[in-house]
Structure formats: C-alpha cells, structure tokens
Design a protein around this motif. Structure first.
Motif, PDB file in Angstrom:
ATOM      1  N   TYR A   1      -7.714  -7.643   1.678  1.00  0.00           N
ATOM      2  CA  TYR A   1      -7.002  -6.511   1.082  1.00  0.00           C
ATOM      3  C   TYR A   1      -7.392  -6.249  -0.364  1.00  0.00           C
ATOM      4  O   TYR A   1      -7.089  -5.190  -0.896  1.00  0.00           O
ATOM      5  N   VAL A   2      -8.017  -7.230  -1.001  1.00  0.00           N
ATOM      6  CA  VAL A   2      -8.494  -7.041  -2.379  1.00  0.00           C
ATOM      7  C   VAL A   2      -9.944  -7.528  -2.454  1.00  0.00           C
ATOM      8  O   VAL A   2     -10.260  -8.493  -3.139  1.00  0.00           O
TER       9      VAL A   2
ATOM     10  N   TYR B   1      -5.791 -12.705   2.619  1.00  0.00           N
ATOM     11  CA  TYR B   1      -5.564 -12.057   1.311  1.00  0.00           C
ATOM     12  C   TYR B   1      -6.813 -11.325   0.834  1.00  0.00           C
ATOM     13  O   TYR B   1      -6.753 -10.187   0.361  1.00  0.00           O
ATOM     14  N   ARG B   2      -7.995 -11.988   0.994  1.00  0.00           N
ATOM     15  CA  ARG B   2      -9.223 -11.413   0.445  1.00  0.00           C
ATOM     16  C   ARG B   2      -9.587 -10.097   1.128  1.00  0.00           C
ATOM     17  O   ARG B   2     -10.310  -9.284   0.553  1.00  0.00           O
TER      18      ARG B   2
ATOM     19  N   PRO C   1     -10.761  -8.583  -7.573  1.00  0.00           N
ATOM     20  CA  PRO C   1      -9.372  -8.859  -7.184  1.00  0.00           C
ATOM     21  C   PRO C   1      -8.478  -9.132  -8.393  1.00  0.00           C
ATOM     22  O   PRO C   1      -8.974  -9.461  -9.477  1.00  0.00           O
ATOM     23  N   PRO C   2      -7.168  -8.992  -8.218  1.00  0.00           N
ATOM     24  CA  PRO C   2      -6.238  -9.242  -9.322  1.00  0.00           C
ATOM     25  C   PRO C   2      -6.213 -10.703  -9.738  1.00  0.00           C
ATOM     26  O   PRO C   2      -6.624 -11.588  -8.976  1.00  0.00           O
TER      27      PRO C   2
ATOM     28  N   HIS D   1      -9.597 -14.227  -6.239  1.00  0.00           N
ATOM     29  CA  HIS D   1      -8.920 -13.796  -7.469  1.00  0.00           C
ATOM     30  C   HIS D   1      -9.960 -13.690  -8.576  1.00  0.00           C
ATOM     31  O   HIS D   1     -11.082 -14.175  -8.434  1.00  0.00           O
TER      32      HIS D   1
ATOM     33  N   LYS E   1       0.847  -1.195   0.000  1.00  0.00           N
ATOM     34  CA  LYS E   1       0.000   0.000   0.000  1.00  0.00           C
ATOM     35  C   LYS E   1       0.888   1.253   0.000  1.00  0.00           C
ATOM     36  O   LYS E   1       0.686   2.168  -0.794  1.00  0.00           O
TER      37      LYS E   1
ATOM     38  N   LEU F   1      -3.794  -0.477  -3.986  1.00  0.00           N
ATOM     39  CA  LEU F   1      -4.036  -1.925  -3.924  1.00  0.00           C
ATOM     40  C   LEU F   1      -5.103  -2.343  -4.937  1.00  0.00           C
ATOM     41  O   LEU F   1      -5.026  -3.426  -5.514  1.00  0.00           O
ATOM     42  N   ASP F   2      -6.112  -1.489  -5.150  1.00  0.00           N
ATOM     43  CA  ASP F   2      -7.173  -1.897  -6.079  1.00  0.00           C
ATOM     44  C   ASP F   2      -6.785  -1.715  -7.547  1.00  0.00           C
ATOM     45  O   ASP F   2      -7.593  -1.971  -8.435  1.00  0.00           O
TER      46      ASP F   2
END
Lengths: 132, 135
Positions: free
Chosen positions: A103-104, A100-101, A108-109, B25, A67, A77-78
């Motif tokens: 933060y995105v 992990y989820r 998500p990427p 993802h 970040k 981050l987005d």
C-alpha cells in the motif's frame, strides 16, 4: 485567534466512529497542513462492523478505509508521513511488512511498529499522520 | 495549504536500515516544517549490523545514529520536539535516562516512555518528531 483546527467528516457511515461505536472522537482532524487520523481499525466502511481476521486481512481493510478517509479530504495514501503500526504480537512483524508494503510501495512514510493489546480483539491498528 | 512531502536518509548508507533490509519505511519524512523519524534501533555505523550490548550502549548508539540522520540533512537534535522511547524492560529506564541526558543537556524535548516487546531482542527503540522551520 480563531481556531485553525478543522475536524474531518467521516467519508462513509461505517467510519463514523462516534455514531457506530459511541466513541467521543473525530475520524480525523486537520491542522497546519497535516491530517491527524484516529486509530484505524479493520471495520466495514459501510456498516461499521468489525472485520476480525488475520494481520494480512485486517491491514488490507485498514488501508482501504484510510484511502477513503484521506481521499475524502484531498490527501492520499502516498501523502502519509508517519505511521505507528500497532500489532497484537511482535511475532507477526514480517507478516505485517509483507502486506503493508503493497500500500506504500514508493517513498513510504516514517514508521514505528509497536506491539500491544488492541481494542475488541483486533490484531492491527494504524495511527496515521498525512500531509493534506 | 499543500505541504511538500520529502523523504530523507542518513549520509552513511550503513545506517539506512530500511534500504539495506528492504523494510517498508523511510528513515524520515519531512512535511512542511516537521520531520517524522522512524523508530530507530541500535545499528553499528561501521557494519550496519545490530549492536546488542548493555542498555547504555544501545541507547548511545541509537541517539548517535539519530544525531547523524538529522545532521546529514542539515538539522540537529535540539530541533526535536517529541520522542517516543520504547524499552523492552522498563527496569532499564534509569540507565536509559542517564545516557539520554548527555544528548539533550538543556531544554530536552517532550518524551514518552513505554515498555513492550521489541523485535530481534533489541532493548530499545526511539522515534522522534522534529520542527525544522525557520525562526
């Protein structure tokens, strides 16, 4: 042709991998509207001290560092487009996903999870490409 | 330069693994002229379940699904610039390449092959980056 490749300065002293660890690398490089980040590890962004912990705590630290790094160069981050999430053992796959989820949370990427040895006995490393 | 970032999915909802299994993802993300595809494992287009058979079958399924994902969005396999192929056992490499060759008969993309443990007993996982810009 002049170089269209620009190195990104570390946003804080601890994220200056060259100074802290003597590694011959840049924190990130920008080219063609994309930001290619160096492998991000759980280190204290102020001091560069390694923050060994659990997959959860290391992932949190890494996202905090990401970040800082991304926002220092106008991204966020987005805006991450691709992640290679390296974990030390496949058995922690679900543990990684849980933290992990957070933060995105939206759109998500793209991501691939790889399990392999990580330097200095750390448990997580994120290899990230973001849109600038 | 501020690139537009968009998320894309396969037309067949059975192949949208992240949506079906609540994984953090997206199937693939486009930024500017590049498309980044998440690691894909063998999943049945009919049932959405893992299809674990011989390595040749698993590679065939992954690449067919990758083709579907790209073509769902107006792209194609021949726009792939780079692949990362992970095998649970590098002794399967020859069998993998034999199937791989069918999908990329001419001018194949750059590829990296690595061996490591995979989740759920899958034998193969493949991710790719494609360039979908004009001209």
């Amino acid at each position: 042709m002049t170089s269209l490749r620009e190195t990104i300065l570390p946003p804080s002293p601890g994220l200056d991998f060259a100074a802290v660890f003597g590694h011959h690398q840049s924190a990130a490089v920008r080219a063609g509207g994309l930001i290619f980040c160096s492998g991000m590890l759980a280190i204290d962004p102020a001091t560069g001290e390694r923050r060994h912990g659990t997959v959860t705590s290391e992932t949190r630290q890494i996202f905090e560092n990401l970040k800082l790094l991304l926002e220092s160069c106008g991204s966020s981050l987005d805006r991450i487009v691709q992640v290679h999430a390296l974990i030390y053992d496949r058995i922690e796959y679900d543990v990684l996903n849980r933290v992990y989820r957070q933060y995105v949370p939206n759109a998500p990427p793209a991501r691939t999870v790889w399990s392999c040895q990580i330097e200095a006995g750390l448990k997580v490393q994120l290899d990230v490409i973001a849109a600038a | 330069m501020r690139l537009t970032r968009t998320v894309h999915a396969p037309s067949n909802p059975m192949l949208n693994v992240s949506a079906r299994q609540a994984r953090p993802h997206s199937p693939c993300v486009r930024a500017g002229d590049y498309v980044f595809v998440s690691g894909m494992v063998p999943v049945s287009p009919e049932t959405g379940e893992r299809t674990q058979g011989p390595i040749a079958d698993q590679v065939e399924t992954v690449l067919a699904n990758m083709q579907h994902l790209l073509e769902s969005n107006g792209w194609s396999l021949d726009q792939i610039v780079r692949l990362n192929i992970t095998l649970a056992d590098l002794l399967h490499a020859d069998d993998m390449w034999r199937v791989f060759r069918k999908f990329f008969p001419d001018n194949p993309p750059a590829a990296t092959l690595i061996g490591m443990q995979l989740s759920f007993g899958n034998l193969v996982e493949i991710e790719c980056t494609a360039y979908v810009g004009e001209g």
